[in-house]
Design a protein around this motif. Structure first.
Motif, PDB file in Angstrom:
ATOM      1  N   TYR A 409       0.834  -1.210   0.000  1.00  0.00           N
ATOM      2  CA  TYR A 409       0.000   0.000   0.000  1.00  0.00           C
ATOM      3  C   TYR A 409       0.865   1.255   0.000  1.00  0.00           C
ATOM      4  N   LYS A 410       1.867   1.304   0.851  1.00  0.00           N
ATOM      5  CA  LYS A 410       2.693   2.515   0.943  1.00  0.00           C
ATOM      6  C   LYS A 410       3.417   2.797  -0.374  1.00  0.00           C
ATOM      7  N   PHE A 411       3.937   1.739  -0.998  1.00  0.00           N
ATOM      8  CA  PHE A 411       4.598   1.925  -2.297  1.00  0.00           C
ATOM      9  C   PHE A 411       3.598   2.449  -3.318  1.00  0.00           C
ATOM     10  N   SER A 412       2.439   1.824  -3.367  1.00  0.00           N
ATOM     11  CA  SER A 412       1.419   2.213  -4.341  1.00  0.00           C
ATOM     12  C   SER A 412       0.903   3.622  -4.064  1.00  0.00           C
ATOM     13  N   HIS A 413       0.680   3.944  -2.807  1.00  0.00           N
ATOM     14  CA  HIS A 413       0.135   5.245  -2.426  1.00  0.00           C
ATOM     15  C   HIS A 413       1.096   6.368  -2.796  1.00  0.00           C
ATOM     16  N   LEU A 414       2.363   6.194  -2.466  1.00  0.00           N
ATOM     17  CA  LEU A 414       3.346   7.245  -2.746  1.00  0.00           C
ATOM     18  C   LEU A 414       3.601   7.381  -4.240  1.00  0.00           C
ATOM     19  N   SER A 415       3.760   6.251  -4.925  1.00  0.00           N
ATOM     20  CA  SER A 415       4.039   6.315  -6.365  1.00  0.00           C
ATOM     21  C   SER A 415       2.832   6.836  -7.137  1.00  0.00           C
ATOM     22  N   SER A 416       1.631   6.434  -6.741  1.00  0.00           N
ATOM     23  CA  SER A 416       0.453   6.916  -7.461  1.00  0.00           C
ATOM     24  C   SER A 416       0.224   8.398  -7.197  1.00  0.00           C
ATOM     25  N   GLY A 417       0.592   8.871  -5.993  1.00  0.00           N
ATOM     26  CA  GLY A 417       0.504  10.297  -5.708  1.00  0.00           C
ATOM     27  C   GLY A 417       1.387  11.101  -6.631  1.00  0.00           C
ATOM     28  N   LEU A 418       2.572  10.564  -6.902  1.00  0.00           N
ATOM     29  CA  LEU A 418       3.488  11.231  -7.824  1.00  0.00           C
ATOM     30  C   LEU A 418       2.968  11.154  -9.258  1.00  0.00           C
ATOM     31  N   GLN A 419       2.485   9.988  -9.652  1.00  0.00           N
ATOM     32  CA  GLN A 419       1.991   9.805 -11.015  1.00  0.00           C
ATOM     33  C   GLN A 419       0.695  10.571 -11.281  1.00  0.00           C
ATOM     34  N   PHE A 420      -0.027  10.897 -10.212  1.00  0.00           N
ATOM     35  CA  PHE A 420      -1.252  11.681 -10.383  1.00  0.00           C
ATOM     36  C   PHE A 420      -0.966  13.087 -10.911  1.00  0.00           C
ATOM     37  N   ILE A 421       0.152  13.661 -10.500  1.00  0.00           N
ATOM     38  CA  ILE A 421       0.408  15.078 -10.817  1.00  0.00           C
ATOM     39  C   ILE A 421       0.408  15.343 -12.325  1.00  0.00           C
ATOM     40  N   PRO A 422       1.063  14.535 -13.164  1.00  0.00           N
ATOM     41  CA  PRO A 422       0.960  14.784 -14.606  1.00  0.00           C
ATOM     42  C   PRO A 422      -0.475  14.716 -15.129  1.00  0.00           C
ATOM     43  N   TYR A 423      -1.289  13.821 -14.554  1.00  0.00           N
ATOM     44  CA  TYR A 423      -2.698  13.788 -14.959  1.00  0.00           C
ATOM     45  C   TYR A 423      -3.402  15.068 -14.519  1.00  0.00           C
ATOM     46  N   GLY A 424      -3.132  15.499 -13.293  1.00  0.00           N
ATOM     47  CA  GLY A 424      -3.773  16.709 -12.779  1.00  0.00           C
ATOM     48  C   GLY A 424      -3.472  17.935 -13.622  1.00  0.00           C
ATOM     49  N   VAL A 425      -2.216  18.086 -14.055  1.00  0.00           N
ATOM     50  CA  VAL A 425      -1.892  19.254 -14.891  1.00  0.00           C
ATOM     51  C   VAL A 425      -2.454  19.087 -16.300  1.00  0.00           C
ATOM     52  N   SER A 426      -2.662  17.846 -16.729  1.00  0.00           N
ATOM     53  CA  SER A 426      -3.314  17.612 -18.024  1.00  0.00           C
ATOM     54  C   SER A 426      -4.733  18.150 -18.007  1.00  0.00           C
ATOM     55  N   VAL A 427      -5.462  17.851 -16.932  1.00  0.00           N
ATOM     56  CA  VAL A 427      -6.836  18.353 -16.794  1.00  0.00           C
ATOM     57  C   VAL A 427      -6.841  19.873 -16.799  1.00  0.00           C
ATOM     58  N   ASP A 428      -5.888  20.470 -16.104  1.00  0.00           N
ATOM     59  CA  ASP A 428      -5.821  21.932 -16.051  1.00  0.00           C
ATOM     60  C   ASP A 428      -5.514  22.534 -17.418  1.00  0.00           C
ATOM     61  N   GLU A 429      -4.512  21.991 -18.101  1.00  0.00           N
ATOM     62  CA  GLU A 429      -4.151  22.543 -19.415  1.00  0.00           C
ATOM     63  C   GLU A 429      -5.305  22.371 -20.404  1.00  0.00           C
ATOM     64  N   PHE A 430      -5.990  21.238 -20.328  1.00  0.00           N
ATOM     65  CA  PHE A 430      -7.143  21.002 -21.200  1.00  0.00           C
ATOM     66  C   PHE A 430      -8.191  22.093 -21.014  1.00  0.00           C
ATOM     67  N   GLN A 431      -8.469  22.449 -19.761  1.00  0.00           N
ATOM     68  CA  GLN A 431      -9.482  23.467 -19.517  1.00  0.00           C
ATOM     69  C   GLN A 431      -9.034  24.839 -20.017  1.00  0.00           C
ATOM     70  N   HIS A 432      -7.757  25.134 -19.895  1.00  0.00           N
ATOM     71  CA  HIS A 432      -7.242  26.388 -20.453  1.00  0.00           C
ATOM     72  C   HIS A 432      -7.459  26.420 -21.966  1.00  0.00           C
ATOM     73  N   VAL A 433      -7.130  25.327 -22.622  1.00  0.00           N
ATOM     74  CA  VAL A 433      -7.298  25.261 -24.079  1.00  0.00           C
ATOM     75  C   VAL A 433      -8.772  25.418 -24.450  1.00  0.00           C
ATOM     76  N   VAL A 434      -9.643  24.706 -23.740  1.00  0.00           N
ATOM     77  CA  VAL A 434     -11.075  24.729 -24.059  1.00  0.00           C
ATOM     78  C   VAL A 434     -11.648  26.133 -23.905  1.00  0.00           C
ATOM     79  N   TYR A 435     -11.362  26.784 -22.791  1.00  0.00           N
ATOM     80  CA  TYR A 435     -11.987  28.090 -22.542  1.00  0.00           C
ATOM     81  C   TYR A 435     -11.279  29.233 -23.261  1.00  0.00           C
ATOM     82  N   GLU A 436     -10.071  28.984 -23.733  1.00  0.00           N
ATOM     83  CA  GLU A 436      -9.420  29.968 -24.603  1.00  0.00           C
ATOM     84  C   GLU A 436      -9.907  29.837 -26.043  1.00  0.00           C
ATOM     85  N   HIS A 437     -10.515  28.680 -26.360  1.00  0.00           N
ATOM     86  CA  HIS A 437     -11.066  28.426 -27.702  1.00  0.00           C
ATOM     87  C   HIS A 437     -12.480  27.860 -27.546  1.00  0.00           C
ATOM     88  N   PRO A 438     -13.418  28.674 -27.067  1.00  0.00           N
ATOM     89  CA  PRO A 438     -14.753  28.160 -26.722  1.00  0.00           C
ATOM     90  C   PRO A 438     -15.580  27.672 -27.907  1.00  0.00           C
TER      91      PRO A 438
END
Length: 564
Positions: A409-438
């Motif tokens: 669990y600890k290995f999975s929890h820590l590694s998945s927390g790190l791997q989540f960040i690229p997904y999180g910024v993907s969601v953010d960048e997607f929304q910037h693109v969408v609302y800059e080009h509505p």
């Protein structure tokens, strides 16, 4: 009072407006600071009554979206909330314009006035009907996801109930479960597109009416971001691309080797170990009871908090037919009740909920003496520090839940927390693109998402699923529909939570004291001010990411994950 005992009664907005108007007029005609301060307390009491009624209705609706009574109440609040926002905006204008503002600000702090000024930019009576439409559309999305009825393994299941099958040890089972889940998404993709396309246009229309260049600017103002901007967030995303994506890619390759497959397919991504993902070693009641032991040992404050939650029916944890997906924490200020909503499904996520959402609930519990509603919770990115850090601060008790799977669990929890960040910024960048080009078409949006995925998540292989290969993955992310521009907050908070993890490895007592100090501040300060209170580095500082990544890599590299 127990949550189950709360007698819900719909608030009449005409009556509320009358009471508000009377109090506001008295506030504006007050001849002294003490007089205005007294009336502020009366206004805040009225606000807590209204907001508590709304929150009770929303909680009960999400617990059972098929209940016709609370469905009607949710519809009512979708219409009434923008009207109420207008009423509160008049209050904000009054305190901002007060001749005694300096005295009020000295007593209540600058953050209240930052929120007031920011919120005033986000509302005008001219946009009320647009806000009502925005609320209706977001509710349609929630209902559509909650309505999923997927026949799998001889039983009808909702999206939450499908999760254990999507991470099964049997690869064929994982594949079939993921195919069934995404077949539901594919069948409804046009409806998801319709809802989102209309949301983008409605939000853009609101932004234009309010004088913003685009919804991006309005979205940031809605989030009350007073000490950072879109340019700083863009720079943060670049740091993630430079420092975290390469490490995440290495972890994905380790996962491929660990589970013994030649190619990591999309249905393998959530499967961490050949022996199976870590899972709680008992039923929900056992988890709740172990949570009681954990929080009793963590601190006197968490012991008191957790028993309060149990004694007052403030946990709704089991997945049920008709229940909305996901998890959240809400606060019913009139009764001083935090409330945790979740969908237990027998996976490690059940424990994550017990720590993550409890982090939110604990924060609002220890800061519930703040009289101004704005200070019950801080802004979202600061909120997520409380939740994500609690996940790590409770690590010493994970053996209670996972037993022989604790290291896993600890290995999975820590590694998945790190791997989540690229997904999180993907969601953010997607929304910037969408609302800059509505004016993008649904197809262009999906193409944009897929391009962003390839940049931050290069390991995702969707060759066996046309819906995902065509860029449909984002349609399952509730925040994109309900809370635009929220998602980057998780990534900023994760960097802060990693700092708490790092500190807790060597100085657990000091880490807890700093965390408790942070929680007690509630929402009385801005994000970066709260970061400073907690003795953390700002995620926007150039060395904040490298300061934790090295130690995380070292910890993960010290574990022979193939034996787990």
């Amino acid at each position: 009072m127990k949550f189950s005992q709360i007698q819900y009664e719909r608030m009449d907005m005409d009556k509320v407006e009358g009471q508000f108007t009377q109090l506001l007029e008295a506030f504006q005609h007050a001849a002294s600071f003490p007089e205005q301060d007294t009336i502020m307390a009366q206004l805040n009491k009225l606000r807590q009554e209204v907001e508590s009624a709304r929150n009770v209705a929303q909680i009960r609706h999400t617990i059972n979206t098929e209940d016709p009574y609370y469905k009607a109440e949710q519809d009512y609040w979708d219409e009434a909330t923008p009207l109420y926002t207008g009423i509160v905006s008049r209050y904000y204008q009054a305190i901002v314009d007060s001749p005694f503002r300096a005295d009020l600000e000295e007593k209540w702090g600058a953050q209240l006035f930052r929120i007031a000024e920011s919120t005033l930019r986000t509302f005008s009576p001219e946009v009320i009907t647009d806000l009502q439409e925005e609320n209706r559309l977001a509710s349609q999305y929630v209902a559509l996801k909650a309505s999923a009825k997927i026949m799998f393994e001889g039983e009808e299941r909702n999206l939450s109930e499908m999760i254990p099958f999507t991470i099964a040890k049997d690869r064929d089972m994982r594949k079939r479960a993921n195919e069934a889940k995404y077949d539901y998404m594919r069948q409804n993709t046009d409806e998801f597109d319709r809802i989102y396309d209309t949301l983008v246009k409605v939000r853009t229309r609101i932004a234009k009416k309010l004088g913003f260049n685009s919804f991006v600017e309005l979205g940031y103002a809605r989030m009350n971001r007073s000490d950072y901007n879109a340019e700083m967030v863009a720079s943060f995303r670049q740091q993630v691309l430079a420092h975290i994506v390469p490490v995440a890619s290495k972890l994905v390759e380790r996962q491929r080797q660990r589970i013994g497959v030649d190619t990591l397919e999309y249905y393998d991504l959530s499967f961490d170990f050949a022996t199976g993902n870590p899972s709680p070693k008992g039923p929900p009641e056992w988890i709740v009871e172990n949570g009681k032991k954990m929080y009793a040992e963590l601190s006197p404050e968490t012991d008191e908090f957790y028993n309060f939650m149990l004694d007052n029916d403030c946990l709704d944890l089991l997945s049920k037919k008709g229940k909305a997906t996901g998890g959240y924490c809400e606060y019913i200020s009139q009764y001083r009740l935090p409330f945790i909503f979740a969908n237990f499904n027998g996976t490690s996520g059940d424990i994550d909920v017990l720590t993550h959402e409890a982090g939110h609930a604990f924060q609002v519990y220890v800061s519930r003496d703040f009289e101004v509603p704005e200070y019950h919770f801080p802004t979202y990115e600061a909120c997520e520090i409380h939740s994500m850090s609690m996940e790590f601060l409770t690590w010493p008790w994970m053996e209670h839940f996972f037993k022989e799977d604790t290291d896993k669990y600890k290995f999975s929890h820590l590694s998945s927390g790190l791997q989540f960040i690229p997904y999180g910024v993907s969601v953010d960048e997607f929304q910037h693109v969408v609302y800059e080009h509505p004016d993008m078409t649904p197809g262009e949006r999906k193409q944009a998402w897929r391009e962003i995925e390839r940049k931050y998540l290069p390991h995702r292989n969707y060759a066996q699923n046309e819906y995902l290969e065509d860029g449909g993955f984002w349609q399952q992310q509730t925040h994109i529909f309900q809370s635009p521009f929220y998602y980057i907050d998780y990534t900023l908070a994760q960097i802060c939570a990693f700092q708490f993890w790092k500190r807790s490895q060597s100085e657990p007592k000091q880490a807890w004291e700093d965390y408790l100090t942070l929680c007690r501040e509630g929402g009385s300060k801005s994000f970066l001010e709260l970061v400073q209170v907690a003795k953390l580095y700002s995620p926007f500082e150039g060395d904040s990411i490298p300061s934790v990544i090295g130690e995380i890599e070292q910890f993960l590299n010290s574990i022979d994950d193939k034996r787990l």
